[in-house]
Design a protein around this motif. Structure first.
Motif, PDB file in Angstrom:
ATOM      1  N   THR A  77     -15.208   8.111  20.747  1.00 12.37           N
ATOM      2  CA  THR A  77     -16.148   7.287  20.000  1.00 12.37           C
ATOM      3  C   THR A  77     -15.657   5.851  20.089  1.00 12.37           C
ATOM      4  O   THR A  77     -14.553   5.576  20.561  1.00 12.37           O
ATOM      5  N   THR A  78     -16.464   4.933  19.607  1.00  8.37           N
ATOM      6  CA  THR A  78     -16.068   3.523  19.647  1.00  8.37           C
ATOM      7  C   THR A  78     -15.417   3.082  18.341  1.00  8.37           C
ATOM      8  O   THR A  78     -15.140   1.903  18.159  1.00  8.37           O
ATOM      9  N   ARG A  79     -15.175   4.018  17.431  1.00  6.30           N
ATOM     10  CA  ARG A  79     -14.638   3.654  16.115  1.00  6.30           C
ATOM     11  C   ARG A  79     -13.186   4.050  15.919  1.00  6.30           C
ATOM     12  O   ARG A  79     -12.499   3.478  15.105  1.00  6.30           O
ATOM     13  N   HIS A  80     -12.749   5.093  16.606  1.00  4.52           N
ATOM     14  CA  HIS A  80     -11.408   5.617  16.338  1.00  4.52           C
ATOM     15  C   HIS A  80     -10.352   4.812  17.092  1.00  4.52           C
ATOM     16  O   HIS A  80     -10.409   4.692  18.312  1.00  4.52           O
ATOM     17  N   TYR A 184     -21.244  -4.663   3.975  1.00  2.00           N
ATOM     18  CA  TYR A 184     -21.749  -4.240   5.282  1.00  2.00           C
ATOM     19  C   TYR A 184     -22.458  -5.402   5.953  1.00  2.00           C
ATOM     20  O   TYR A 184     -23.036  -6.279   5.291  1.00  2.00           O
ATOM     21  N   GLU A 201     -25.100   3.958   9.235  1.00  2.00           N
ATOM     22  CA  GLU A 201     -23.868   3.171   9.207  1.00  2.00           C
ATOM     23  C   GLU A 201     -23.428   2.724  10.585  1.00  2.00           C
ATOM     24  O   GLU A 201     -22.332   2.179  10.734  1.00  2.00           O
ATOM     25  N   GLU A 202     -24.247   2.960  11.612  1.00  2.00           N
ATOM     26  CA  GLU A 202     -23.989   2.360  12.916  1.00  2.00           C
ATOM     27  C   GLU A 202     -24.577   0.956  12.952  1.00  2.00           C
ATOM     28  O   GLU A 202     -23.944   0.012  13.390  1.00  2.00           O
ATOM     29  N   LEU A 205     -22.708  -1.970   9.413  1.00  2.00           N
ATOM     30  CA  LEU A 205     -21.292  -1.673   9.628  1.00  2.00           C
ATOM     31  C   LEU A 205     -20.449  -2.225   8.480  1.00  2.00           C
ATOM     32  O   LEU A 205     -20.522  -3.418   8.147  1.00  2.00           O
ATOM     33  N   ARG A 245     -12.736  -4.760  13.197  1.00  2.00           N
ATOM     34  CA  ARG A 245     -14.188  -4.710  13.005  1.00  2.00           C
ATOM     35  C   ARG A 245     -14.767  -6.105  12.896  1.00  2.00           C
ATOM     36  O   ARG A 245     -15.805  -6.408  13.488  1.00  2.00           O
ATOM     37  N   ASN A 255     -17.697  -2.816  20.280  1.00  2.00           N
ATOM     38  CA  ASN A 255     -16.712  -1.953  19.640  1.00  2.00           C
ATOM     39  C   ASN A 255     -15.326  -2.568  19.726  1.00  2.00           C
ATOM     40  O   ASN A 255     -15.129  -3.593  20.386  1.00  2.00           O
TER      41      ASN A 255
END
Length: 897
Positions: A77-80, A184, A201-202, A205, A245, A255
């Motif tokens: 994923t692009t978040r971890h 956000y 939540e994509e 953010l 972020r 990302n």
């Protein structure tokens, strides 16, 4: 906006509003609950928990963090991400909700030209705790919602209410807690539907979480199940903004892998592999793994973590090896880290300048780990592929646990890598089988060690004795105690008695003897009976929990079950053991004082007068550093620091900052030993002095490596330290007298003598070589024909070393020329150890005479072996009396062809 600039603006803003800038704590923090700091507030926990008084009313930091639970998800994923940075501002009884919201709004939406981050106010949404979720907050956090309307002018539709899981914060343990408010940013319609974070939540953010610590919790059963004790008299603020972020939003990328502190590693990996990022999902995952893990590894190593097989070291090893393997899957077979790590270092040093000065150490560790892994891959991959192929051929999709265990145990192939590589080939691994075999191996090792300490008695014997009751442990209170004999064990079986001359094990109902544990060896002493039996105690162990067994030798009389005895610990032994154990704590504290908090103890051993301490460190300590550690330790002794011990629950000990050995198992109630308060605070079950001065003296006697990333310090304490220093002083005095200088000039004088000795040795070697070579002309004349080969065998005699003999033999071969086959052999002996050297010219080799074969013939006569190339070979043996026979054997070999 560059990541380092966002970081700078954050700190500058809060410093300008009266916050003290607190540097990031190391990733390795002295919290036994955590492998690494995993949140920005971790270094501030003692203040929030009321354990310490904060030195400031408001503070700010950018904290380095590592989270390890999602390593397998990195790249998918692009978040971890593993390593990340958390911007935080904190208030300790100073400002509260209004202040936190005002600071957040000003910084987030403030003009970039005036030092703000410049987010569009119309794109900001927030969440607060909703009503009807908690009995003590029936309206939720409407106070925060009202402040967002008042301070930020947010319309109510952009202030959303959420549940306890999202908008109430606590530590998971009793302590401060409260509702929180999350900020956000709307990324735009291309990222998802409208409706705010409740919908998607994509698109919306989260970048910042404001925690309002306003109450104290008692029992915490779950995230949303807890008891509120009271409102906090002093309300606190804890906020956290994810720096990565904020960076990818402000840099206009999708990302965290594409920000300026990460993407350059991907670009370098693209150049090395010839593949493009964004072209293939599988490759994209590998590129992200490489970028994340290289950066995470860099930052872990910068804080003192080194690769290993347990705990933090294993996490680092896993990160580096996953990065290397991902590069191999991208087609790069050559070493990758020497190309990638410098790139990550260059982009991270803008925020962490200390990386520049430490990169030589970091890179040495990383490159050595990659080289070791390449060797592991070479052997393990072939075996794994073969095992997977066989499994598939048999119609199975499961790799047996014993095969995975063999890869791990024999080839050092990590289980997580086996799981990954097997999954890539469509095969699962019997993980339960693997875990069972690992557990059995550990239990066997423990059982073997315990058997050696417990006379090989079976567990049943000890459990039978334990069922009669636990041994009352009195070692902390007294050196002598009366008790009765519960049981006697010899060679693993219970016996009714022990008589003079026998060795066995004695279990008492109560004992003052300390049983070996925590690195401290057992007490020695005596057990006596009223009838005159005397038993010398040689060892004390805990064969099962709650039971203490004494290994004894019966010096006189007889001991039977049920007898009353008097057990007495050798006082001198215990005093010196206490000195050594307290000394271990002192050295550990001094070590951390000098090297920093990353120098954590990984093991120890102490006995009367002696201690050793293993600790995580990647390089040898300089003499200056060792002296500094020794001085810090002896200063603590001179200060006569109080030594105390207290019992508390494990959570209480952790909250108090007590150090625990990672990987150790502790009971709920633990014993915490302090030396000088917080200067040294560790979980420990050993015996100790009452004041540090009672250790006497402490001197470091050695420092060495005990494996990759681990060092060992050795020291003597008390009288042993004084005796050691006395011997050193006497030796210095004796040497000073021998060379005729004062002690302070001894090192210079010895250096001069060594230089002269080396010069003399060179001259002697040159003269010896000249003497050996002086006979070369006469020796050539003594050569004779054997079967059409010019044969020259020479015994150079005693004292001619292998190097000189080789020079002589090769010189003689050159003098004989290439016109006809020639074989030259020389023998000699040094310290009764014979040497043989054989040389052949090209013509001889054409006839089939090879030096490597001929030297073996000669070496056999000498009682040894040899080998080498066809033109020159050397051998040796044990029997110097057979040198002439060795030459004869070569000559006969020439004549037999």
């Amino acid at each position: 906006m560059q990541t380092a600039e966002i970081r700078r603006r954050w700190l500058a803003y809060f410093e300008g509003t009266g916050h003290t800038v607190v540097p990031s704590a190391p990733l390795v923090h002295d919290d036994p609950n955590l492998l690494f700091v995993n949140a920005g507030m971790v270094p501030f926990k003692p203040y929030f928990l009321g354990q310490q008084t904060p030195p400031w009313e408001r503070a700010t930091s950018v904290q380095k963090c590592v989270r390890t639970l999602d390593i397998e998800e990195v790249g998918k994923t692009t978040r971890h991400g593993t390593f990340f940075q958390m911007n935080g501002n904190f208030s300790f009884g100073d400002y509260f909700k209004a202040g936190a919201i005002e600071h957040a709004w000003k910084l987030v939406t403030g003009s970039q030209s005036e030092g703000g981050l410049g987010f569009d106010p119309d794109k900001i949404w927030v969440t607060v705790l909703g009503p009807g979720l908690l009995p003590h907050l029936p309206n939720g956090d409407e106070e925060a919602a009202a402040l967002w309307r008042e301070i930020a002018g947010l319309p109510d539709e952009r202030i959303q209410r959420r549940g306890v899981e999202d908008n109430y914060w606590h530590m998971g343990v009793p302590g401060p807690a409260g509702p929180c408010s999350e900020i956000y940013v709307d990324r735009g319609a291309e990222f998802g539907p409208e409706g705010g974070p409740l919908v998607d939540e994509e698109r919306f953010l989260e970048i910042w979480n404001l925690v309002f610590m306003q109450e104290e919790l008692a029992a915490v059963r779950a995230k949303a199940d807890f008891d509120v004790v009271r409102e906090l008299p002093s309300k606190n603020i804890d906020t956290g903004m994810g720096l990565e972020r904020a960076a990818y939003l402000l840099q206009g990328v999708d990302n965290l892998y594409e920000i300026d502190e990460v993407y350059p590693v991907i670009e370098r990996a693209e150049e090395m592999s010839g593949r493009g990022y964004g072209a293939d999902h599988g490759d994209d995952v590998r590129f992200r793994v490489v970028a994340d893990h290289v950066r995470s590894g860099l930052m872990l190593m910068s804080d003192g973590v080194t690769p290993g097989n347990e705990g933090r070291g294993y996490v680092l090893r896993r990160l580096l090896r996953r990065a290397v393997r991902s590069m191999r899957l991208l087609g790069v077979q050559d070493p990758a880290l020497p190309h990638l790590l410098p790139v990550s270092n260059d982009v991270m040093k803008a925020s962490y300048p200390e990386l520049e000065g430490d990169f030589a150490r970091i890179s040495q560790i990383a490159y050595a780990e990659e080289e070791a892994f390449r060797r592991t891959l070479a052997s393990g991959t072939t075996i794994l592929d073969l095992a997977v192929t066989r499994a598939k051929e048999s119609g199975s999709t499961v790799l047996a646990g014993d095969q995975a265990f063999a890869l791990h145990d024999t080839y050092g192939f990590p289980i997580d890598l086996t799981l990954e590589m097997a999954a890539e080939q469509g095969v699962e691994v019997d993980r339960d089988g693997f875990v069972r075999l690992m557990t059995e191996q550990r239990e066997r090792a423990k059982a073997d060690a315990k058997a050696k300490k417990s006379g090989h008695a079976s567990t049943e014997v000890w459990r039978e004795l334990r069922d009669q009751g636990a041994t009352e442990f009195l070692a902390y209170e007294t050196l002598t105690a009366e008790g009765s004999v519960r049981g006697l064990v010899v060679d693993g079986a219970r016996v009714p008695s022990l008589s003079q001359g026998q060795r066995g094990m004695v279990v008492l109902d109560r004992t003052p003897f300390y049983a070996e544990s925590g690195g401290q060896i057992a007490d020695e002493g005596v057990i006596e009976t009223a009838s005159g039996a005397v038993l010398r105690v040689r060892d004390v162990q805990r064969p099962v929990k709650g039971l203490i067994a004494h290994t004894v030798e019966v010096e006189s009389g007889e001991l039977t079950e049920g007898l009353d005895v008097n057990a007495t610990v050798d006082q001198d032994w215990r005093v010196q053991a206490c000195q050594a154990h307290s000394g271990t704590h002192v050295v550990h504290a001094a070590l951390r004082q000098v090297l920093g908090p990353t120098a954590l103890q990984s093991g120890s051993y102490n006995k009367p007068g002696y201690l050793r301490l293993d600790f995580a460190w990647g390089s040898a300590l300089s003499p200056e550093t060792r002296s500094e550690i020794e001085e810090a330790a002896n200063l603590a002794l001179r200060q006569d620091l109080p030594v105390s011990a207290a019992y508390m629950t494990l959570p209480e000990a952790r909250e108090a900052g007590a150090l625990a050995l990672f990987g150790e198992t502790y009971d709920e109630q633990v014993r915490v030993v302090e030396i000088g308060g917080r200067w040294s605070r560790e979980l420990c079950g050993g015996t100790h002095v009452r004041h540090s001065s009672q250790i006497g003296a402490l001197t470091l006697t050695g420092e060495s490596s005990v494996g990759s990333g681990s060092r060992r310090l050795e020291a003597l304490v008390g009288l042993d330290a004084l005796h050691y220093l006395g011997r050193e002083r006497a030796l210095v005095s004796e040497l000073s007298g021998l060379v005729g200088v004062r002690p302070e000039h001894l090192a210079d004088r010895v250096g001069q003598l060594l230089t002269r000795l080396k010069d003399a040795e060179k001259q002697i070697a040159s003269m010896r070589q000249a003497a050996v070579m002086s006979d070369a002309g006469a020796l050539v004349a003594s050569a004779r024909d054997v079967n059409g080969v010019t044969w020259l065998g020479h015994d150079a005699g005693a004292g001619v070393g292998g190097d000189d003999l080789r020079r002589l033999v090769t010189d003689l071969r050159a003098r004989l020329g290439e016109d006809r086959p020639a074989v030259v052999a020389g023998v000699s002996a040094v310290d009764d150890r014979p040497v043989v050297v054989v040389a052949t010219n090209g013509a001889a080799r054409d006839r089939g005479f090879k030096a490597g074969q001929l030297v073996k013939v000669a070496a056999q006569a000498l009682g040894g072996n040899g080998g080498g190339k066809d033109d020159l070979a050397q051998g040796g043996g044990k029997d110097a009396s057979q040198t002439a026979e060795a030459l004869t054997q070569i000559e006969q070999a020439l004549g037999s062809v």
